[in-house]
Design a protein around this motif. Structure first.
Motif, PDB file in Angstrom:
ATOM      1  N   VAL A 123       0.836  -1.207   0.000  1.00  0.00           N
ATOM      2  CA  VAL A 123       0.000   0.000   0.000  1.00  0.00           C
ATOM      3  C   VAL A 123       0.869   1.255   0.000  1.00  0.00           C
ATOM      4  N   ALA A 124       1.939   1.241   0.781  1.00  0.00           N
ATOM      5  CA  ALA A 124       2.829   2.400   0.819  1.00  0.00           C
ATOM      6  C   ALA A 124       3.503   2.635  -0.530  1.00  0.00           C
ATOM      7  N   LEU A 125       3.981   1.563  -1.168  1.00  0.00           N
ATOM      8  CA  LEU A 125       4.694   1.707  -2.441  1.00  0.00           C
ATOM      9  C   LEU A 125       3.778   2.202  -3.563  1.00  0.00           C
ATOM     10  N   VAL A 126       2.593   1.630  -3.681  1.00  0.00           N
ATOM     11  CA  VAL A 126       1.730   2.040  -4.803  1.00  0.00           C
ATOM     12  C   VAL A 126       1.232   3.468  -4.630  1.00  0.00           C
ATOM     13  N   ASN A 127       1.031   3.891  -3.391  1.00  0.00           N
ATOM     14  CA  ASN A 127       0.486   5.229  -3.184  1.00  0.00           C
ATOM     15  C   ASN A 127       1.554   6.309  -3.077  1.00  0.00           C
ATOM     16  N   ALA A 128       2.805   5.902  -2.907  1.00  0.00           N
ATOM     17  CA  ALA A 128       3.904   6.871  -2.916  1.00  0.00           C
ATOM     18  C   ALA A 128       4.390   7.156  -4.331  1.00  0.00           C
ATOM     19  N   ALA A 129       3.997   6.317  -5.292  1.00  0.00           N
ATOM     20  CA  ALA A 129       4.465   6.476  -6.673  1.00  0.00           C
ATOM     21  C   ALA A 129       3.894   7.753  -7.287  1.00  0.00           C
ATOM     22  N   GLU A 130       4.701   8.422  -8.079  1.00  0.00           N
ATOM     23  CA  GLU A 130       4.263   9.646  -8.764  1.00  0.00           C
ATOM     24  C   GLU A 130       3.699   9.283 -10.131  1.00  0.00           C
ATOM     25  N   HIS A 149       9.678  -2.485  11.200  1.00  0.00           N
ATOM     26  CA  HIS A 149       9.976  -3.094  12.499  1.00  0.00           C
ATOM     27  C   HIS A 149       8.989  -4.211  12.779  1.00  0.00           C
ATOM     28  N   GLY A 150       9.492  -5.339  13.271  1.00  0.00           N
ATOM     29  CA  GLY A 150       8.627  -6.430  13.697  1.00  0.00           C
ATOM     30  C   GLY A 150       8.563  -7.596  12.732  1.00  0.00           C
ATOM     31  N   TRP A 151       9.221  -7.462  11.595  1.00  0.00           N
ATOM     32  CA  TRP A 151       9.236  -8.570  10.639  1.00  0.00           C
ATOM     33  C   TRP A 151      10.412  -8.420   9.682  1.00  0.00           C
ATOM     34  N   GLN A 152      11.000  -9.556   9.302  1.00  0.00           N
ATOM     35  CA  GLN A 152      12.094  -9.554   8.332  1.00  0.00           C
ATOM     36  C   GLN A 152      11.846 -10.672   7.327  1.00  0.00           C
ATOM     37  N   GLN A 153      11.930 -10.338   6.058  1.00  0.00           N
ATOM     38  CA  GLN A 153      11.642 -11.294   4.996  1.00  0.00           C
ATOM     39  C   GLN A 153      12.895 -11.511   4.157  1.00  0.00           C
ATOM     40  N   ASP A 154      13.290 -12.770   3.994  1.00  0.00           N
ATOM     41  CA  ASP A 154      14.549 -13.080   3.325  1.00  0.00           C
ATOM     42  C   ASP A 154      14.589 -12.601   1.871  1.00  0.00           C
ATOM     43  N   ASP A 155      13.450 -12.611   1.201  1.00  0.00           N
ATOM     44  CA  ASP A 155      13.446 -12.229  -0.223  1.00  0.00           C
ATOM     45  C   ASP A 155      13.339 -10.725  -0.444  1.00  0.00           C
ATOM     46  N   ASP A 156      13.405  -9.935   0.627  1.00  0.00           N
ATOM     47  CA  ASP A 156      13.347  -8.474   0.531  1.00  0.00           C
ATOM     48  C   ASP A 156      12.048  -8.005  -0.145  1.00  0.00           C
ATOM     49  N   PHE A 157      10.985  -8.772   0.051  1.00  0.00           N
ATOM     50  CA  PHE A 157       9.667  -8.412  -0.474  1.00  0.00           C
ATOM     51  C   PHE A 157       9.682  -8.256  -1.993  1.00  0.00           C
ATOM     52  N   VAL A 158      10.405  -9.147  -2.671  1.00  0.00           N
ATOM     53  CA  VAL A 158      10.577  -8.997  -4.125  1.00  0.00           C
ATOM     54  C   VAL A 158       9.242  -9.085  -4.851  1.00  0.00           C
ATOM     55  N   ARG A 159       8.353  -9.990  -4.424  1.00  0.00           N
ATOM     56  CA  ARG A 159       7.065 -10.117  -5.112  1.00  0.00           C
ATOM     57  C   ARG A 159       6.192  -8.895  -4.868  1.00  0.00           C
ATOM     58  N   ILE A 160       6.209  -8.391  -3.647  1.00  0.00           N
ATOM     59  CA  ILE A 160       5.408  -7.217  -3.303  1.00  0.00           C
ATOM     60  C   ILE A 160       5.875  -6.016  -4.125  1.00  0.00           C
ATOM     61  N   LYS A 161       7.184  -5.820  -4.198  1.00  0.00           N
ATOM     62  CA  LYS A 161       7.726  -4.698  -4.970  1.00  0.00           C
ATOM     63  C   LYS A 161       7.422  -4.864  -6.458  1.00  0.00           C
ATOM     64  N   ALA A 162       7.444  -6.110  -6.940  1.00  0.00           N
ATOM     65  CA  ALA A 162       7.162  -6.375  -8.351  1.00  0.00           C
ATOM     66  C   ALA A 162       5.723  -6.011  -8.697  1.00  0.00           C
ATOM     67  N   VAL A 163       4.785  -6.398  -7.849  1.00  0.00           N
ATOM     68  CA  VAL A 163       3.374  -6.073  -8.107  1.00  0.00           C
ATOM     69  C   VAL A 163       3.158  -4.561  -8.034  1.00  0.00           C
ATOM     70  N   LEU A 285       5.558  -7.106 -16.409  1.00  0.00           N
ATOM     71  CA  LEU A 285       6.656  -6.522 -15.626  1.00  0.00           C
ATOM     72  C   LEU A 285       6.725  -7.169 -14.247  1.00  0.00           C
ATOM     73  N   ALA A 286       5.585  -7.339 -13.588  1.00  0.00           N
ATOM     74  CA  ALA A 286       5.569  -7.954 -12.262  1.00  0.00           C
ATOM     75  C   ALA A 286       6.066  -9.390 -12.311  1.00  0.00           C
ATOM     76  N   ALA A 287       5.657 -10.131 -13.350  1.00  0.00           N
ATOM     77  CA  ALA A 287       6.114 -11.516 -13.504  1.00  0.00           C
ATOM     78  C   ALA A 287       7.615 -11.580 -13.730  1.00  0.00           C
ATOM     79  N   THR A 288       8.132 -10.650 -14.519  1.00  0.00           N
ATOM     80  CA  THR A 288       9.569 -10.606 -14.807  1.00  0.00           C
ATOM     81  C   THR A 288      10.362 -10.269 -13.556  1.00  0.00           C
TER      82      THR A 288
END
Length: 481
Positions: A123-130, A149-163, A285-288
């Motif tokens: 939600v933060a990424l999609v709404n911060a985009a210009e 804070h409170g969570w760490q994900q090994d893949d650095d949220f790659v799928r979330i950032k891709a979408v 793009l998200a799939a790639t």
């Protein structure tokens, strides 16, 4: 530019929370032992509100150090759409100040923290985009960093950032003015994207389409000067691809309605009639970016629907690529014309499944409004998977009938099939029945009529009127087909 994500497995403490400038506290359904609880209780008491109301109406407060904190409850008993909506409202209270850094703190058990972190970051990424604007001065300030804070994900949220990147690409293309996204300009942009991301690229221009006999597409595109329309074919081929899926997108860069000219009220916003193609590009793009192990063929039908001496007209009969003749009934039903030949091309590649996306019918908006999109198709299991993917992502879809007994409405006295009827009754169903006639090799097929691509005030996770609907849905669906 996508904000950098800094992860901290440990929860945020009272001192750090108090000094943060822009803090989002994502709380579980049951009250948690979290920093700033006294301040939250005081704010709720002042508003005469209860804790569980935070799942619908986030609460903000100013901190002694000059910062701002917003609390929201991510209630796992609520739908993904409801949770995303609450998070969007919460994030908006922070992003409206244009912060360069946003701190997100998640609480609860492991499952709750993982879910909350992924949703909040998306939600933060999609709404911060210009998004593109042509004003003299832009007030946009980029979000450069998200501290979790409170969570760490090994893949650095790659799928979330891709979408998020896919959604942003879809919205960026969709809002461009029509003089900045003609079919010719669009083709250039797609070629650049293909070179950037390693996609195979092929174009079927008007000369080639005429030679192939793609008369349905050519009928619409011939009314434009210059004749810059084309069907663009992109292919993403990862190593060890496990599946082969085709995506087809309607890309009408501007729709006047043709000889059946739209009134001004309904022509306004018709530069976004290419949204189906933008959803396909955003999904690709998200799939790639997420390195999805699926071969994806994308077919983009790029054209404009103009009125001119060369434009097609009512009662014309044209021959489609598959040899069927079509009686033109209404020139504003151009989407199904360009898609018919494009679906034939896509199905000849014999993919395991095929999905098309189009802002195709006004009757779907009449049926659903702009909060859902509609799906129809030739396999019940595909419809069920689409509905499940919509529930999981918050991009909701509703299935409609697809029975053969609708077909007599499209019977023509002079051609193999009518393009549509003039009655408009159940046009979203008739349009899908029409399209199905141009699919070869009995390919499993899903049609997505994108009634939710523009929703005033935002929808689900996305705050802008142009929603980018379909990218999150599609990436989830691709993994389930």
């Amino acid at each position: 530019m996508t904000a950098k994500i800094i992860q901290n497995q440990s929860p945020i403490d009272e001192a750090s929370a108090s000094q943060t400038q822009h803090l989002l506290m994502v709380l579980p359904q049951k009250k948690a032992d979290a920093p700033l609880n006294q301040l939250l209780e005081a704010r709720l008491k002042r508003r005469d509100a209860k804790y569980d109301e935070l799942a619908k109406a986030p609460v903000a407060a100013d901190l002694a150090g000059g910062g701002r904190v917003v609390w929201v409850v991510a209630d796992e008993k609520k739908s993904a759409f409801e949770r995303n909506t609450a998070l969007r409202k919460a994030v908006a209270l922070l992003l409206e100040e244009g912060p360069s850094q946003l701190t997100i703190a998640v609480f609860g058990d492991e499952t709750q923290r993982k879910s909350a972190a992924e949703a909040a970051i998306y939600v933060a990424l999609v709404n911060a985009a210009e998004l593109p604007t042509r004003k003299k001065k832009s007030d946009h300030k980029p979000l450069k960093k998200i501290v979790l804070h409170g969570w760490q994900q090994d893949d650095d949220f790659v799928r979330i950032k891709a979408v998020a990147e896919g959604n942003t690409l879809t919205r960026t293309l969709s809002v461009l003015p029509p003089n900045e996204l003609t079919p010719g300009i669009y083709r250039d942009k797609i070629k650049e994207l293909a070179e950037q991301h390693g996609w195979q690229h092929e174009e079927f221009d008007m000369k080639k389409l005429r030679k192939l006999g793609a008369g349905a597409f050519v009928a619409v595109a011939q009314g434009s000067d210059p004749e810059d329309a084309a069907i663009v074919h992109l292919t993403y081929t990862p190593e060890k691809a496990k599946k082969h899926i085709a995506l087809v997108g309607k890309g009408i860069c501007f729709d006047t309605g043709g000889h059946n000219l739209k009134p001004a009220r309904y022509m306004q916003g018709m530069h976004e009639d290419m949204n189906g193609s933008a959803v396909v590009l955003g999904t690709l793009l998200a799939a790639t970016k997420s390195k999805l192990s699926i071969k994806i063929d994308c077919w983009l039908a790029l054209a404009q629907n103009h009125i001119s001496a060369k434009a097609y007209k009512q009662n014309d009969v044209v021959k489609a690529l598959n040899g069927m003749t079509i009686e033109v009934v209404h020139t504003d039903a151009e989407g199904r014309m360009v898609l018919s030949d494009t679906l034939t091309l896509a199905s000849r590649g014999k993919p395991q499944a095929m999905i098309d996306y189009a802002t195709l019918t006004g009757s779907m908006v009449t049926a659903l409004g702009t909060r859902y999109s509609g799906v129809l198709g030739n396999r019940q299991e595909l419809l069920q998977k689409a509905i499940a993917a919509g529930q999981a992502t918050g991009e909701r879809v509703c299935a409609f009938p697809f029975d053969e007994d609708y077909d007599p409405e499209l019977d023509s006295k002079i051609a193999d099939i009518k393009q549509c009827t003039l009655d408009g009754e159940a046009d979203h169903i008739l349009a899908a029945r029409f399209l199905s006639k141009f699919i070869e090799n009995d390919v499993p097929w899903l049609h997505v009529d994108l009634s939710a691509v523009v929703s005033k005030g935002g929808l689900g996770a996305v705050a802008s009127d142009t929603t980018g609907f379909g990218v999150a849905l599609s990436l989830a669906l691709l993994q389930e087909i």
